[in-house]
Design a protein around this motif. Sequence first.
Motif, mmCIF file in Angstrom:
data_model
loop_
_atom_site.group_PDB
_atom_site.id
_atom_site.type_symbol
_atom_site.label_atom_id
_atom_site.label_comp_id
_atom_site.label_asym_id
_atom_site.label_seq_id
_atom_site.Cartn_x
_atom_site.Cartn_y
_atom_site.Cartn_z
ATOM 1 N N SER A 187 21.572 27.309 9.333
ATOM 2 C CA SER A 187 20.785 27.439 10.553
ATOM 3 C C SER A 187 21.267 28.604 11.405
ATOM 4 N N ALA A 188 22.572 28.785 11.496
ATOM 5 C CA ALA A 188 23.130 29.886 12.285
ATOM 6 C C ALA A 188 22.696 31.236 11.727
ATOM 7 N N ILE A 189 22.678 31.369 10.408
ATOM 8 C CA ILE A 189 22.234 32.617 9.776
ATOM 9 C C ILE A 189 20.782 32.914 10.162
ATOM 10 N N ALA A 190 19.930 31.888 10.132
ATOM 11 C CA ALA A 190 18.525 32.061 10.510
ATOM 12 C C ALA A 190 18.395 32.440 11.979
ATOM 13 N N ASN A 191 19.185 31.807 12.834
ATOM 14 C CA ASN A 191 19.115 32.097 14.268
ATOM 15 C C ASN A 191 19.482 33.552 14.554
ATOM 16 N N VAL A 192 20.552 34.025 13.928
ATOM 17 C CA VAL A 192 20.976 35.416 14.139
ATOM 18 C C VAL A 192 19.916 36.380 13.606
ATOM 19 N N MET A 193 19.302 36.045 12.475
ATOM 20 C CA MET A 193 18.258 36.899 11.925
ATOM 21 C C MET A 193 17.120 37.076 12.931
ATOM 22 N N ILE A 194 16.651 35.984 13.500
ATOM 23 C CA ILE A 194 15.530 36.054 14.441
ATOM 24 C C ILE A 194 15.926 36.846 15.687
ATOM 25 N N ALA A 195 17.126 36.587 16.197
ATOM 26 C CA ALA A 195 17.591 37.327 17.379
ATOM 27 C C ALA A 195 17.664 38.819 17.092
ATOM 28 N N ALA A 196 18.126 39.181 15.903
ATOM 29 C CA ALA A 196 18.242 40.596 15.545
ATOM 30 C C ALA A 196 16.869 41.248 15.415
ATOM 31 N N ILE A 197 15.897 40.540 14.865
ATOM 32 C CA ILE A 197 14.533 41.078 14.785
ATOM 33 C C ILE A 197 13.987 41.345 16.181
ATOM 34 N N PHE B 197 14.721 39.955 -0.282
ATOM 35 C CA PHE B 197 14.644 38.494 -0.252
ATOM 36 C C PHE B 197 13.424 38.025 -1.037
ATOM 37 N N LEU B 198 13.468 36.779 -1.443
ATOM 38 C CA LEU B 198 12.367 36.173 -2.169
ATOM 39 C C LEU B 198 11.193 35.986 -1.213
ATOM 40 N N SER B 199 10.028 36.444 -1.609
ATOM 41 C CA SER B 199 8.848 36.290 -0.774
ATOM 42 C C SER B 199 8.243 34.918 -0.996
ATOM 43 N N GLY B 200 8.307 34.079 0.025
ATOM 44 C CA GLY B 200 7.825 32.714 -0.118
ATOM 45 C C GLY B 200 8.588 31.985 -1.204
ATOM 46 N N ALA B 201 7.837 31.350 -2.096
ATOM 47 C CA ALA B 201 8.449 30.626 -3.213
ATOM 48 C C ALA B 201 8.697 31.524 -4.420
ATOM 49 N N GLY B 202 8.354 32.833 -4.297
ATOM 50 C CA GLY B 202 8.554 33.759 -5.393
ATOM 51 C C GLY B 202 7.336 33.786 -6.319
ATOM 52 N N PRO B 203 7.439 34.611 -7.363
ATOM 53 C CA PRO B 203 8.581 35.401 -7.811
ATOM 54 C C PRO B 203 8.683 36.794 -7.188
ATOM 55 N N THR B 204 7.727 37.137 -6.276
ATOM 56 C CA THR B 204 7.792 38.448 -5.631
ATOM 57 C C THR B 204 9.058 38.576 -4.792
ATOM 58 N N VAL B 205 9.647 39.753 -4.823
ATOM 59 C CA VAL B 205 10.776 40.079 -3.957
ATOM 60 C C VAL B 205 10.291 41.111 -2.955
ATOM 61 N N MET C 237 19.072 38.172 6.272
ATOM 62 C CA MET C 237 18.001 37.871 5.316
ATOM 63 C C MET C 237 18.539 37.769 3.893
ATOM 64 N N SER C 238 19.546 38.573 3.607
ATOM 65 C CA SER C 238 20.111 38.582 2.258
ATOM 66 C C SER C 238 21.189 37.527 2.064
ATOM 67 N N ALA C 239 21.418 36.696 3.097
ATOM 68 C CA ALA C 239 22.491 35.705 3.033
ATOM 69 C C ALA C 239 21.965 34.278 3.159
ATOM 70 N N ASP C 240 20.710 34.065 2.763
ATOM 71 C CA ASP C 240 20.099 32.736 2.884
ATOM 72 C C ASP C 240 20.908 31.647 2.192
ATOM 73 N N ARG C 241 20.931 30.464 2.794
ATOM 74 C CA ARG C 241 21.579 29.293 2.192
ATOM 75 C C ARG C 241 20.587 28.182 1.863
ATOM 76 N N TRP C 242 19.370 28.283 2.422
ATOM 77 C CA TRP C 242 18.438 27.171 2.294
ATOM 78 C C TRP C 242 17.788 27.058 0.915
ATOM 79 N N HIS C 243 17.356 28.184 0.359
ATOM 80 C CA HIS C 243 16.525 28.056 -0.849
ATOM 81 C C HIS C 243 16.837 29.057 -1.959
ATOM 82 N N GLU C 244 17.200 30.290 -1.630
ATOM 83 C CA GLU C 244 17.366 31.290 -2.687
ATOM 84 C C GLU C 244 18.448 30.930 -3.708
ATOM 85 N N PRO C 245 19.601 30.367 -3.298
ATOM 86 C CA PRO C 245 20.602 30.014 -4.314
ATOM 87 C C PRO C 245 20.090 29.019 -5.350
ATOM 88 N N TYR C 246 19.137 28.183 -4.959
ATOM 89 C CA TYR C 246 18.609 27.151 -5.865
ATOM 90 C C TYR C 246 17.474 27.682 -6.737
#
Length: 292
Positions: free
Chosen positions: A190-200, A245-253, A212-221
Amino acid sequence: MIIRVPATSANLGPGFDSCGIAVARYLTIEVKEQQDSWFIDHQLGAEVPTDETNLLLTTALSICPAIAPHRLVMQSEIPLARGLGSSSSVIVAGIELANQLGNLNLTPQKKLELATAIEGHPDNVAPAIFGDFVVSTYFPKRSERTVVSVKHQFPDCGVIAYIPKVELLTKTSRNVLPQTFAFKEAVEASAIANVMIAAIIQGDLAVAGEMMSADRWHEPYRNSLVPHLQSVKDSCLALGAYACFLSGAGPTVLILTPLDKRDTIVKKLQDSASDAAEIAPLSIDRIGVHVR
């Protein structure tokens, strides 16, 4: 009448099921003459219905069943099942079709609530409606406003889509996600997402891209379903991209780059992808759904 809806890229890495941007590829619906029954003229393949079973019309008729049948011409630059919001664009177009032909005068907020209820989450439909960068959340059990969204201008940058020739269904991609998350891991994600939004919001794509390149929610899985993700990420970041980053559910990057490095990265991707993927330079769509 012509209805135009942009493609979208959801999540932006850690903004899972809430963040999305609109990009300049489009679904276009041209409304032709009124006739006895609905017919959709398209060249999108035999698997896309031409009658009332098409998602466009099931959406429109669920909102306003009394609208008169017309001949429609559907054209789409948004590939199916690639993570660029193809189904969301059709849902948004269907709502707008009902709105226009039924003279419903729907507000953008009402369109968002209808689209989210159909799609299940707002990350794609919100930027398709509003354009640009939208952060949103869904409260399906609330009696008042069920979707809350905030639109903000996304910083100018180069946008590149690495679009594999193979499909990846959202259902398949969601099935690999965990059902539970440890509290400590959730706080970090959640903290990674919060910082991303603040930076945008601050216009700092260097920091936003790092998050964006450090997601923990979905990309590792989902790595096992998109084996090209890591190699594309490594290659683009080495050339100075802000983020991959993965666009949506992928497979587009999706790749975000400084404007002066976009062409170099596009060429590198084209050389390495060969015939396995389309490399598409894009831009941010600032408008969202548009009717003329």
